[in-house]
Design a protein around this motif. Structure first.
Motif, PDB file in Angstrom:
ATOM      1  N   GLY A 375       0.819  -1.210   0.000  1.00 67.49           N
ATOM      2  CA  GLY A 375       0.000   0.000   0.000  1.00 67.49           C
ATOM      3  C   GLY A 375       0.848   1.252   0.000  1.00 67.49           C
ATOM      4  O   GLY A 375       0.537   2.235  -0.681  1.00 67.49           O
ATOM      5  N   SER A 376       1.960   1.207   0.746  1.00 66.41           N
ATOM      6  CA  SER A 376       2.865   2.347   0.802  1.00 66.41           C
ATOM      7  C   SER A 376       3.503   2.625  -0.556  1.00 66.41           C
ATOM      8  O   SER A 376       3.587   3.783  -0.993  1.00 66.41           O
ATOM      9  CB  SER A 376       3.939   2.095   1.857  1.00 66.41           C
ATOM     10  OG  SER A 376       4.761   3.216   2.032  1.00 66.41           O
ATOM     11  N   VAL A 377       3.935   1.578  -1.234  1.00 68.85           N
ATOM     12  CA  VAL A 377       4.538   1.736  -2.568  1.00 68.85           C
ATOM     13  C   VAL A 377       3.507   2.268  -3.552  1.00 68.85           C
ATOM     14  O   VAL A 377       3.788   3.173  -4.357  1.00 68.85           O
ATOM     15  CB  VAL A 377       5.120   0.388  -3.052  1.00 68.85           C
ATOM     16  CG1 VAL A 377       5.517   0.477  -4.528  1.00 68.85           C
ATOM     17  CG2 VAL A 377       6.321  -0.011  -2.203  1.00 68.85           C
ATOM     18  N   PHE A 378       2.292   1.725  -3.496  1.00 66.03           N
ATOM     19  CA  PHE A 378       1.230   2.175  -4.398  1.00 66.03           C
ATOM     20  C   PHE A 378       0.952   3.665  -4.218  1.00 66.03           C
ATOM     21  O   PHE A 378       0.849   4.421  -5.192  1.00 66.03           O
ATOM     22  CB  PHE A 378      -0.036   1.362  -4.141  1.00 66.03           C
ATOM     23  CG  PHE A 378      -1.203   1.748  -4.999  1.00 66.03           C
ATOM     24  CD1 PHE A 378      -1.259   1.357  -6.329  1.00 66.03           C
ATOM     25  CD2 PHE A 378      -2.239   2.508  -4.495  1.00 66.03           C
ATOM     26  CE1 PHE A 378      -2.338   1.718  -7.140  1.00 66.03           C
ATOM     27  CE2 PHE A 378      -3.324   2.877  -5.281  1.00 66.03           C
ATOM     28  CZ  PHE A 378      -3.368   2.474  -6.614  1.00 66.03           C
ATOM     29  N   LEU A 379       0.842   4.091  -2.958  1.00 70.86           N
ATOM     30  CA  LEU A 379       0.575   5.515  -2.701  1.00 70.86           C
ATOM     31  C   LEU A 379       1.764   6.382  -3.083  1.00 70.86           C
ATOM     32  O   LEU A 379       1.593   7.529  -3.522  1.00 70.86           O
ATOM     33  CB  LEU A 379       0.208   5.719  -1.234  1.00 70.86           C
ATOM     34  CG  LEU A 379      -1.266   5.607  -0.833  1.00 70.86           C
ATOM     35  CD1 LEU A 379      -2.090   6.699  -1.497  1.00 70.86           C
ATOM     36  CD2 LEU A 379      -1.857   4.256  -1.163  1.00 70.86           C
ATOM     37  N   THR A 380       2.983   5.849  -2.953  1.00 72.64           N
ATOM     38  CA  THR A 380       4.166   6.600  -3.386  1.00 72.64           C
ATOM     39  C   THR A 380       4.140   6.817  -4.889  1.00 72.64           C
ATOM     40  O   THR A 380       4.463   7.910  -5.383  1.00 72.64           O
ATOM     41  CB  THR A 380       5.454   5.855  -2.987  1.00 72.64           C
ATOM     42  OG1 THR A 380       5.497   5.714  -1.564  1.00 72.64           O
ATOM     43  CG2 THR A 380       6.696   6.611  -3.434  1.00 72.64           C
ATOM     44  N   LEU A 381       3.732   5.809  -5.634  1.00 73.26           N
ATOM     45  CA  LEU A 381       3.624   5.946  -7.089  1.00 73.26           C
ATOM     46  C   LEU A 381       2.567   6.989  -7.458  1.00 73.26           C
ATOM     47  O   LEU A 381       2.752   7.773  -8.395  1.00 73.26           O
ATOM     48  CB  LEU A 381       3.291   4.599  -7.726  1.00 73.26           C
ATOM     49  CG  LEU A 381       4.362   3.506  -7.596  1.00 73.26           C
ATOM     50  CD1 LEU A 381       3.887   2.212  -8.249  1.00 73.26           C
ATOM     51  CD2 LEU A 381       5.683   3.960  -8.202  1.00 73.26           C
ATOM     52  N   LEU A 382       1.465   7.012  -6.698  1.00 74.07           N
ATOM     53  CA  LEU A 382       0.456   8.042  -6.936  1.00 74.07           C
ATOM     54  C   LEU A 382       1.024   9.431  -6.674  1.00 74.07           C
ATOM     55  O   LEU A 382       0.719  10.386  -7.395  1.00 74.07           O
ATOM     56  CB  LEU A 382      -0.766   7.814  -6.044  1.00 74.07           C
ATOM     57  CG  LEU A 382      -1.653   6.592  -6.324  1.00 74.07           C
ATOM     58  CD1 LEU A 382      -2.850   6.594  -5.385  1.00 74.07           C
ATOM     59  CD2 LEU A 382      -2.115   6.550  -7.773  1.00 74.07           C
ATOM     60  N   ALA A 383       1.875   9.546  -5.653  1.00 70.75           N
ATOM     61  CA  ALA A 383       2.460  10.846  -5.296  1.00 70.75           C
ATOM     62  C   ALA A 383       3.377  11.378  -6.386  1.00 70.75           C
ATOM     63  O   ALA A 383       3.592  12.587  -6.489  1.00 70.75           O
ATOM     64  CB  ALA A 383       3.222  10.736  -3.979  1.00 70.75           C
ATOM     65  N   LEU A 384       3.928  10.481  -7.206  1.00 73.82           N
ATOM     66  CA  LEU A 384       4.820  10.916  -8.285  1.00 73.82           C
ATOM     67  C   LEU A 384       4.062  11.619  -9.407  1.00 73.82           C
ATOM     68  O   LEU A 384       4.654  12.380 -10.177  1.00 73.82           O
ATOM     69  CB  LEU A 384       5.590   9.718  -8.846  1.00 73.82           C
ATOM     70  CG  LEU A 384       6.528   9.003  -7.865  1.00 73.82           C
ATOM     71  CD1 LEU A 384       7.218   7.830  -8.558  1.00 73.82           C
ATOM     72  CD2 LEU A 384       7.562   9.957  -7.294  1.00 73.82           C
ATOM     73  N   GLY A 385       2.758  11.379  -9.536  1.00 70.69           N
ATOM     74  CA  GLY A 385       1.943  12.088 -10.507  1.00 70.69           C
ATOM     75  C   GLY A 385       2.506  12.075 -11.905  1.00 70.69           C
ATOM     76  O   GLY A 385       2.748  11.032 -12.506  1.00 70.69           O
ATOM     77  N   LYS A 386       2.762  13.256 -12.454  1.00 70.37           N
ATOM     78  CA  LYS A 386       3.242  13.390 -13.829  1.00 70.37           C
ATOM     79  C   LYS A 386       4.644  12.814 -14.005  1.00 70.37           C
ATOM     80  O   LYS A 386       5.079  12.569 -15.143  1.00 70.37           O
ATOM     81  CB  LYS A 386       3.241  14.863 -14.239  1.00 70.37           C
ATOM     82  CG  LYS A 386       4.174  15.743 -13.421  1.00 70.37           C
ATOM     83  CD  LYS A 386       4.041  17.204 -13.795  1.00 70.37           C
ATOM     84  CE  LYS A 386       4.952  18.087 -12.935  1.00 70.37           C
ATOM     85  NZ  LYS A 386       4.794  19.523 -13.241  1.00 70.37           N
ATOM     86  N   ASN A 387       5.365  12.594 -12.912  1.00 65.25           N
ATOM     87  CA  ASN A 387       6.715  12.043 -12.997  1.00 65.25           C
ATOM     88  C   ASN A 387       6.722  10.518 -13.122  1.00 65.25           C
ATOM     89  O   ASN A 387       7.783   9.912 -13.203  1.00 65.25           O
ATOM     90  CB  ASN A 387       7.522  12.467 -11.761  1.00 65.25           C
ATOM     91  CG  ASN A 387       7.668  13.972 -11.675  1.00 65.25           C
ATOM     92  OD1 ASN A 387       8.036  14.630 -12.643  1.00 65.25           O
ATOM     93  ND2 ASN A 387       7.360  14.542 -10.522  1.00 65.25           N
ATOM     94  N   PHE A 388       5.533   9.926 -13.118  1.00 68.21           N
ATOM     95  CA  PHE A 388       5.353   8.500 -13.412  1.00 68.21           C
ATOM     96  C   PHE A 388       4.056   8.405 -14.202  1.00 68.21           C
ATOM     97  O   PHE A 388       3.087   7.797 -13.804  1.00 68.21           O
ATOM     98  CB  PHE A 388       5.298   7.709 -12.107  1.00 68.21           C
ATOM     99  CG  PHE A 388       5.557   6.236 -12.265  1.00 68.21           C
ATOM    100  CD1 PHE A 388       6.747   5.779 -12.817  1.00 68.21           C
ATOM    101  CD2 PHE A 388       4.617   5.313 -11.853  1.00 68.21           C
ATOM    102  CE1 PHE A 388       6.977   4.419 -12.958  1.00 68.21           C
ATOM    103  CE2 PHE A 388       4.841   3.960 -11.981  1.00 68.21           C
ATOM    104  CZ  PHE A 388       6.021   3.504 -12.540  1.00 68.21           C
ATOM    105  N   ASP A 389       4.077   9.058 -15.371  1.00 71.04           N
ATOM    106  CA  ASP A 389       2.844   9.432 -16.062  1.00 71.04           C
ATOM    107  C   ASP A 389       2.044   8.246 -16.572  1.00 71.04           C
ATOM    108  O   ASP A 389       0.813   8.265 -16.513  1.00 71.04           O
ATOM    109  CB  ASP A 389       3.160  10.379 -17.225  1.00 71.04           C
ATOM    110  CG  ASP A 389       1.903  11.046 -17.761  1.00 71.04           C
ATOM    111  OD1 ASP A 389       1.246  11.757 -16.978  1.00 71.04           O
ATOM    112  OD2 ASP A 389       1.584  10.828 -18.939  1.00 71.04           O
ATOM    113  N   GLY A 390       2.690   7.224 -17.110  1.00 65.48           N
ATOM    114  CA  GLY A 390       1.943   6.102 -17.662  1.00 65.48           C
ATOM    115  C   GLY A 390       1.031   5.472 -16.624  1.00 65.48           C
ATOM    116  O   GLY A 390      -0.169   5.267 -16.855  1.00 65.48           O
TER     117      GLY A 390
END
Length: 836
Positions: A375-390
């Motif tokens: 869950g922590s990793v998933f939310l971290t990926l969400l926090a990256l927003g446009k910097n992890f755009d796909g």
């Protein structure tokens, strides 16, 4: 009684310690009566002033949930609502929030709630205290307090309660599991930052899936169904006291910026998608950079806050002095070098927390930690927003409700909860002596190599990871000598904090090594807990003081900053009940005007979608035209004439323009007033046609109406009446009264924002249908003769929801009181049995 004293003595000592530490940090406000200079709270004072003025008139059944002071009028659900039924859960928070609502109370709440989570997990006293400090004093929590994000801070502080309740329920401890889980969810929603609650729900989903999967594998279906049922009932019970807030947010999600547009948007490729919520670029504007995740371990890896301070030993300071600049003891510059527009500071979890988190992944038993990590990793990926755009483009368009939220980097609050949770869970296991020695050695070396190794490299070879250049640097147009010195200082900031974090990690490792070598491990474990708590506080306190310190506290209350200017005083002489004011100084990012007047502009993330589109398609162009007229005008008459060609501003009854607050305002003689009669109706097919028609029409003569309202105009034929009159006679935010006198039936256009559900029209006391005209105004067929017309904002569904919420909150308090009474009685009963 002895059991009670023994059971609660340590907890009371922890509470006292938390209170002392919090008051010490916030002593300027708690002890000296100062307040934090919070940007968002200052704006809130401006946007809520009209509501406060009319609050005395609000009674049950007479709710004020509309403000006319911003954006020509909007629902006030996300600002303040006056006159609702009492919310009894607020009494549960009152004692803590009364300490220092806008400052210390938020940190104190976080300390208490995470301490409760630690106790639920069986963490010893001093480790529980250290864990609470790690969670509550994490840099993001203090940074958002400085910014004035009050609701966000409280919702973050309450997150541990929900997790604590879940963990108790998983162990079939139903009474206090249900109590904590219900309170956690209820208080989270009650404090009104649904984005954080949404992120917490995602983490809870991961944790629940992990538990359910484990139960299914063990074929323990009956306990799973029982626990799931209790959790469902708890969620329903927690939601009921928040029906008003939830209904308001649901309603606004359809009509505000978070809702879909009716305008057709051109796309640039087959892959482009139109969001039914916020614009993606707007939602992802504040995305955390991939490299910036280093700040979780090294706070100044990316330079800290925008406009950071460099001391007199910095390269830039020395260069400026060599150029003859007159400086004090330090200099401010562009120390932050990430790709965000600006930032108030980094997300820093604490160096020891990061080390212990990695170690905890090795030593914590069971698989639940992996679901928490997932869950922590998933939310971290969400926090990256446009910097992890796909990944985030897919989530933005497919994850339910996700496109209603902006500033996605705040998803890092979930790792901010998980890191200290696993860190101190793992430390508990280590100090209990239950961990296999070989596993412990492998985990310690890995954690030290990963966290300490990164710090070591950043200290000795920072350019190996980072180049210290920002894509934003070009806009500052810095000379080469200035920029080169700044790059060296950015590098020095990262190196200094890398060494700092490394030292804290090594100190933490030293405490563990001491424990390993100690003969009396039980006694040493206590000392280690105390040492970790001291290190944790020293680490986070010193970083937090960079972003919230004595300089941020002022004597002046937020509302006192709104000093009436020359322009304000002149406008306030106008005794007409309602008209609007345009401030040319950044009109859609300020609430100064709203404090005293009804503003064309304002500041709020949840403004109505149609009004934002009016800004984009009409108001911005007209405002630019006015400013151009100011620049080119040779006489006052030239300025006045320029206002003739601003039909949208005029239909919004813009009577005054503030161009310089310390000079008299310009009065607009072409404002159409509060209401008028249209001589012609132009029916259009859709929103595009409606907006297009506004580019070439005279609102005083023609009413542009969407064909969906054709039934409201059936049988009506405009008939000119030169003697017809209509005038505003009384104004309140939620009740607007007019008087009309006509010879024939007329179509009245009111310079008020159309909004359904909520607004109702009454002609001589009889409810009468009204509809939308001219994109965002109200229209009503007025019968011949003399009539009183009253518009009332009566959001029936919202009122009913708040009434249900009030009763439900009282029920929850009674259940909590019952649970406490039962626990006390049960403890006393056991004491008597032992004495026998």
């Amino acid at each position: 009684m002895q059991s009670l004293a023994k059971k609660w003595g340590g907890h009371l000592a922890a509470l006292l310690l938390f209170t002392v530490v919090t008051i010490a940090y916030f002593s300027p406000s708690v002890l000296d009566g100062k307040v934090i200079h919070q940007g968002d709270m200052l704006k809130f004072s401006g946007m809520s002033e009209e509501l406060n003025k009319h609050a005395a008139e609000a009674k049950d059944g007479n709710i004020i949930a509309w403000t006319g002071s911003m954006f020509s009028g909007m629902p006030s659900y996300n600002i303040a609502v006056k006159g609702t039924a009492p919310e009894y859960l607020f009494y549960l928070e009152k004692a803590i929030k009364s300490v220092d609502f806008n400052g210390a109370s938020m940190v104190l709440t976080g300390l208490i709630c995470f301490y409760i989570l630690m106790c639920v997990m069986g963490i010893p006293l001093w480790l529980a205290i250290a864990g609470a400090i790690a969670f509550a004093f994490a840099s993001y929590n203090l940074i958002i307090i400085e910014a004035g994000h009050i609701t966000k801070a409280y919702v973050i502080a309450y997150m541990p309660l929900t997790i604590a309740g879940m963990l108790l329920l998983f162990r079939s401890k139903f009474l206090w599991g249900a109590v904590l889980f219900t309170l956690g969810v209820a208080l989270s929603v009650l404090n009104g930052h649904l984005q954080i609650t949404y992120y917490l729900a995602l983490l809870c989903l991961f944790i629940y899936i992990g538990f359910a999967w484990d139960q299914i594998r063990q074929k323990a279906m009956v306990p799973l169904v029982k626990i799931s049922g209790v959790m469902l009932v708890c969620v329903i019970l927690a939601v009921l006291p928040n029906l008003g807030n939830l209904y308001a947010n649901w309603e606004m999600s359809k009509t505000s910026m978070r809702g879909p547009t009716e305008l057709t948007q051109a796309t640039t490729g087959s892959a482009a998608k139109v969001s039914d919520g916020l614009d993606k670029e707007y939602a992802f504007a504040w995305s955390y950079g991939k490299g910036e995740l280093l700040t979780l371990l090294v706070p100044n890896a990316y330079g800290g806050a925008s406009g950071g301070t460099l001391d007199n030993n910095s390269n830039l300071y020395k260069e400026l002095r060599s150029k003859g600049a007159q400086l004090g003891n330090d200099v401010q510059s562009y120390t932050y070098w990430g790709d965000k527009i600006f930032t108030s500071g980094p997300v820093y979890f604490g160096a020891i927390v990061c080390f212990l988190f990695v170690l905890g992944l090795f030593v914590v038993p069971g698989k639940l930690k992996w679901w928490m990590l997932g869950g922590s990793v998933f939310l971290t990926l969400l926090a990256l927003g446009k910097n992890f755009d796909g990944f985030n483009d897919f989530m933005f368009h497919n994850l339910p409700m996700y496109n209603k939220f902006r500033t996605v980097e705040m998803a890092l609050v979930i790792p901010g909860l998980v890191f200290p949770l696993i860190a101190f869970w793992g430390l508990k296991e280590i100090l209990s002596g239950k961990v296999d020695v070989n596993l412990l050695k492998r985990g310690t070396l890995t954690a030290l190599g990963l966290t300490g190794g990164i710090c070591l490299i950043l200290w000795l070879m920072p350019s190996l990871f980072l180049d210290f250049r920002s894509p934003m640097d070009t806009q500052y147009q810095m000379p080469d000598w200035y920029y080169n010195a700044l790059l060296m200082d950015r590098k020095s900031l990262a190196q200094a904090d890398a060494l700092r974090s490394l030292i804290f990690i090594l100190l933490g490792v030293s405490l563990l090594f001491w424990y390993f070598k100690a003969k009396n491990k039980e006694k040493t474990a206590v000392y280690v807990g105390v040492g970790i708590a001291i290190l944790m506080l020293a680490d986070l306190w010193s970083v937090d003081k960079r972003y919230l310190n004595g300089d941020d506290f002022v004597r002046e209350q937020p509302a006192e900053t709104y000093k009436a200017t020359v322009a304000d005083k002149e406008i306030l002489k106008d005794t007409d009940p309602s008209f609007r004011v345009l401030n040319l100084n950044n009109p859609f990012q300020e609430t100064t005007t709203s404090f005293y007047h009804k503003s064309i502009g304002g500041y709020h993330a949840a403004k109505l979608r149609r009004y934002q589109e009016l800004i984009d398609h009409r108001l911005t162009g007209e405002i630019q035209s006015i400013m151009k007229t100011f620049q080119q005008a040779k006489t006052a008459d030239d300025v006045i004439k320029g206002l003739m060609v601003c039909p949208t501003l005029n239909m919004l009854n813009m009577r005054y323009i503030i161009y310089n607050p310390e000079q008299a305002p310009i009065r607009n003689p072409f404002a159409y007033g509060n209401a008028w009669f249209a001589q012609k109706v132009e029916m259009v097919d859709n929103a595009d046609a409606e907006m297009a028609a506004m580019n070439q029409f005279n609102p005083l003569m023609v009413a542009v109406v969407d064909k969906r309202f054709a039934a409201d105009l059936e049988g009506f034929t405009p008939q000119p009446d030169s003697t017809a009159t209509i005038a505003l006679t009384d104004y309140k935010p939620n009740v607007v009264t007019y008087q009309s006198n006509t010879k024939t039936e007329q179509l009245a256009i009111f310079s008020e924002i159309y909004y359904q559900p909520g607004w109702k029209a009454f002609v001589d006391g009889k409810e009468t249908p009204h509809f939308r005209a001219d994109w965002t105004l109200r229209a009503l067929r007025v019968p011949a003769g003399e009539h009183q017309i009253v518009f009332r904002f009566e959001p029936d569904n919202y009122i009913m929801a708040t009434q249900v919420a009030s009763v439900s909150s009282l029920i929850i308090l009674l259940l909590l009181a019952g649970a406490i009474a039962w626990s006390v009685w049960n403890t006393l009963k056991k004491d008597k049995e032992l004495q026998k």
